[in-house]
Scaffold this motif. Structure first.
Motif, PDB file in Angstrom:
ATOM      1  N   SER A  92      15.402  44.033  25.924  1.00 36.04           N
ATOM      2  CA  SER A  92      15.292  43.337  24.640  1.00 36.04           C
ATOM      3  C   SER A  92      16.539  42.514  24.345  1.00 36.04           C
ATOM      4  CB  SER A  92      15.064  44.344  23.509  1.00 36.04           C
ATOM      5  OG  SER A  92      13.858  45.037  23.704  1.00 36.04           O
ATOM      6  N   ASP A 138      12.394  50.619  19.056  1.00 36.45           N
ATOM      7  CA  ASP A 138      11.453  49.532  19.342  1.00 36.45           C
ATOM      8  C   ASP A 138      11.970  48.559  20.401  1.00 36.45           C
ATOM      9  OD1 ASP A 138       8.810  48.725  18.822  1.00 36.45           O
ATOM     10  OD2 ASP A 138       9.551  46.961  17.731  1.00 36.45           O
ATOM     11  N   LEU A 150      13.078  47.613  24.387  1.00 39.14           N
ATOM     12  CA  LEU A 150      12.564  47.949  25.715  1.00 39.14           C
ATOM     13  C   LEU A 150      13.711  48.217  26.673  1.00 39.14           C
ATOM     14  CD1 LEU A 150       9.745  45.252  26.135  1.00 39.14           C
ATOM     15  CD2 LEU A 150       9.521  47.640  25.391  1.00 39.14           C
ATOM     16  N   THR A 189      10.970  58.242  24.005  1.00 37.96           N
ATOM     17  CA  THR A 189      10.504  56.987  24.596  1.00 37.96           C
ATOM     18  C   THR A 189       9.074  57.175  25.094  1.00 37.96           C
ATOM     19  OG1 THR A 189      11.230  57.467  26.857  1.00 37.96           O
ATOM     20  CG2 THR A 189      12.849  56.456  25.374  1.00 37.96           C
ATOM     21  N   ARG A 190       8.375  56.042  25.227  1.00 38.83           N
ATOM     22  CA  ARG A 190       7.046  56.026  25.815  1.00 38.83           C
ATOM     23  C   ARG A 190       6.909  54.772  26.669  1.00 38.83           C
ATOM     24  NH1 ARG A 190       3.531  59.770  23.906  1.00 38.83           N
ATOM     25  NH2 ARG A 190       4.155  60.883  22.007  1.00 38.83           N
ATOM     26  N   SER A 221       5.886  51.324  28.033  1.00 42.56           N
ATOM     27  CA  SER A 221       5.440  50.095  27.372  1.00 42.56           C
ATOM     28  C   SER A 221       4.342  49.407  28.169  1.00 42.56           C
ATOM     29  CB  SER A 221       6.616  49.123  27.199  1.00 42.56           C
ATOM     30  OG  SER A 221       7.132  48.734  28.469  1.00 42.56           O
ATOM     31  N   GLU A 222       4.163  49.823  29.423  1.00 44.66           N
ATOM     32  CA  GLU A 222       3.142  49.252  30.291  1.00 44.66           C
ATOM     33  C   GLU A 222       2.885  50.230  31.427  1.00 44.66           C
ATOM     34  OE1 GLU A 222       4.899  45.629  31.638  1.00 44.66           O
ATOM     35  OE2 GLU A 222       6.230  46.633  33.068  1.00 44.66           O
ATOM     36  N   ALA A 224       0.497  52.194  28.572  1.00 45.64           N
ATOM     37  CA  ALA A 224       1.376  52.145  27.409  1.00 45.64           C
ATOM     38  C   ALA A 224       1.145  53.359  26.521  1.00 45.64           C
ATOM     39  CB  ALA A 224       1.148  50.855  26.631  1.00 45.64           C
ATOM     40  N   THR A 230       9.214  50.831  32.663  1.00 45.77           N
ATOM     41  CA  THR A 230       9.757  50.298  31.403  1.00 45.77           C
ATOM     42  C   THR A 230       9.229  51.137  30.245  1.00 45.77           C
ATOM     43  OG1 THR A 230       9.796  48.072  32.328  1.00 45.77           O
ATOM     44  CG2 THR A 230       9.947  48.261  29.946  1.00 45.77           C
ATOM     45  N   VAL A 231      10.142  51.485  29.317  1.00 49.54           N
ATOM     46  CA  VAL A 231       9.777  52.306  28.163  1.00 49.54           C
ATOM     47  C   VAL A 231      10.161  51.577  26.889  1.00 49.54           C
ATOM     48  CG1 VAL A 231      10.021  54.475  29.432  1.00 49.54           C
ATOM     49  CG2 VAL A 231      11.972  53.546  28.202  1.00 49.54           C
ATOM     50  N   ARG A 232       9.547  52.012  25.788  1.00 49.45           N
ATOM     51  CA  ARG A 232       9.903  51.500  24.462  1.00 49.45           C
ATOM     52  C   ARG A 232      10.538  52.648  23.658  1.00 49.45           C
ATOM     53  NH1 ARG A 232       8.464  47.098  21.698  1.00 49.45           N
ATOM     54  NH2 ARG A 232       6.860  46.589  23.235  1.00 49.45           N
ATOM     55  N   GLU A 255      11.364  54.881  20.602  1.00 48.56           N
ATOM     56  CA  GLU A 255      10.648  55.215  19.371  1.00 48.56           C
ATOM     57  C   GLU A 255      11.589  55.229  18.181  1.00 48.56           C
ATOM     58  OE1 GLU A 255       8.793  58.951  20.304  1.00 48.56           O
ATOM     59  OE2 GLU A 255       6.946  57.960  20.935  1.00 48.56           O
TER      60      GLU A 255
END
Length: 454
Positions: free
Chosen positions: A350, A364, A366, A394-395, A397-398, A425, A450-452, A454
């Motif tokens: 990001s 939020d 990446l 984290t989770r 993103s894809e 995702a 890749t994770v986003r 939280e």
């Protein structure tokens, strides 16, 4: 003076019994009746009558053999008991071959073929005494999918006496189902991990498979007794590949649980309903205690005992029990050292400017994780697994993908995730990149996700 006719008549009255005696003696010699008695001076009427009746009976010559016969019944042995019960139908239009076994050379010489009637019966007539072979011919339409029962085989061998009638029964049951339990695994794992061996059961017919699991002793005589859980699985799930799935456990309330909250129970037996020619999948799972020493090994024997539906009383068809077995091998060892080296790098996508790698992140944003693996040993590393966990909070993103390029020696790759979640995702948990082939000494490669935050 008496005439000549009168004297002849008088002579017959006085000596006729003697003339009849001579005639009967000659007759007895011709017919074989020699024990005929007479009283001198008086004809034996009963003996005469017996002799006359006997003369009408055909002469029995000891050189003429009386023919024998074999009665054969071919039927559907629905309950497999070897007896033709009232509710079990005969098999019509079944051809069989009759051959005689020669006493001298032991060879079977063809006589003729016969076919069963609507009741599944046939009478094989006009046979000399001897040793016979009755064989139901193979590959016939009425026998499709059937085989002779264990107690009523084909061929059958019959010792037939002169003039004897012998009865033979040939019962047919379903062909045993073809059952396959696959595959057999051979893996290594670290202590303190949950191991899952994915398997499938396939049968050629509908039925049920009772699955059992038990540990066998290792080569050094030691044995493990870790609790085993068998669970039905979705064959289409990515997590149910042909390899075992290893990952850390989530510990909750002093109980070992699978990711997603399903407790690891000690259910070492389950029953699966099978549909013909369609695989049914399950997992054998167990936890390797953290204190397990390196070098410990286990042989997990799995058995699928297949039975067909039916009523054993004979009201419907019952097939034989068929069992398929497979043995999974596991050795506990540090499979990361000394041959494999891992290096992880993180990049904030990001706020990255393309030149400087930024590792800090805020909600939020990446983050991309790249794992570099390298064989630093002198031997090939087979069946390479590279696994990691998404960081806390984290989770994905894809979806996680296999790398486009791989080092020489590594073949196919697949991505494995745990639980009921899918690779996409929002997933959080363990990720495994599973490679087939071998990682050659000095070879290296990369995987990433890749994770986003939280």
């Amino acid at each position: 003076m008496a005439s000549a006719h009168s004297l002849y008549f008088l002579y017959l009255q006085q000596h006729g019994w003697l003339i009849r005696l001579l005639l009967l003696s000659v007759l007895s010699l011709l017919t074989g009746f020699q024990n005929v008695s007479f009283t001198p001076g008086k004809p034996n009427v009963e003996a005469c009558e017996s002799t006359v009746l006997a003369s009408d009976v055909p002469v029995l010559n000891n050189d003429i053999k009386r023919p024998g016969q074999i009665w054969v019944t071919v039927w559907r042995d629905l309950n497999g008991n070897g007896d033709p019960d009232d509710n079990e139908p005969g098999l019509a239009n079944v051809w069989m071959e009759i051959a005689e076994i020669d006493d001298l050379d032991g060879q079977a010489y063809f006589i003729r073929n016969e076919i069963t009637d609507d009741q599944g019966e046939v009478k094989i007539k006009n046979l000399d005494d001897g040793y016979y072979r009755v064989t139901v011919l193979p590959d016939q339409v009425p026998l499709e999918g059937l085989v002779p029962g264990s107690g009523t085989p084909s061929p059958q061998f019959i010792n037939l006496g002169q003039g004897q009638t012998t009865i033979a029964f040939i019962g047919y049951v379903n062909k045993p189902a073809v059952v396959a339990l696959t595959p057999a695994h051979s893996r290594t794992s670290l202590p303190g991990l949950l191991v899952r061996f994915a398997h499938s059961v396939t049968s050629s017919r509908d039925g049920e498979a009772r699955l059992t699991a038990q540990w066998q002793s290792g080569t050094d005589g030691r044995s493990v007794a870790w609790p085993i859980s068998l669970q039905r699985s979705d064959c289409n799930s990515t997590a149910l590949s042909a390899w075992n799935i290893s990952g850390p456990l989530t510990v909750s309330e002093s109980e070992c649980a699978l990711e997603g909250g399903n407790l690891l129970s000690e259910d070492e037996e389950i029953t699966l309903t099978l549909t013909a020619n369609q695989p049914t999948c399950f997992q054998a799972m167990f936890f390797i205690p953290a204190e397990t020493p390196y070098g410990a090994e286990g042989f997990l024997e799995l058995a699928a005992e297949f039975t067909e539906p039916g009523d054993p009383s004979g009201e419907s068809d019952v097939g034989p029990v068929v069992t398929s077995r497979v043995v999974d091998y596991l050795m506990v060892e540090d499979n990361w050292q000394p041959g494999l080296s891992l290096y992880k790098q993180v990049e904030n996508l990001s706020r990255s400017d393309g030149g400087t790698i930024i590792s800090t992140a805020y909600p939020d944003e990446l983050q991309k994780y790249t794992i570099t693996y390298r064989n630093i040993g002198t031997e090939n590393l087979r069946e390479l697994d590279v696994f990691t966990d998404t960081p806390p909070m984290t989770r994905l993103s894809e979806p996680v993908r296999c790398p486009d390029t791989r080092p020489e020696g590594l073949a196919d790759c697949e991505v494995v995730v745990f639980g009921s979640q899918t690779n996409g995702a929002g997933y959080s948990g363990t990720i495994i990149w599973r490679f087939s082939g071998s990682l050659l000494p000095g070879a290296s490669g990369n995987v990433s996700y890749t994770v986003r935050i939280e």
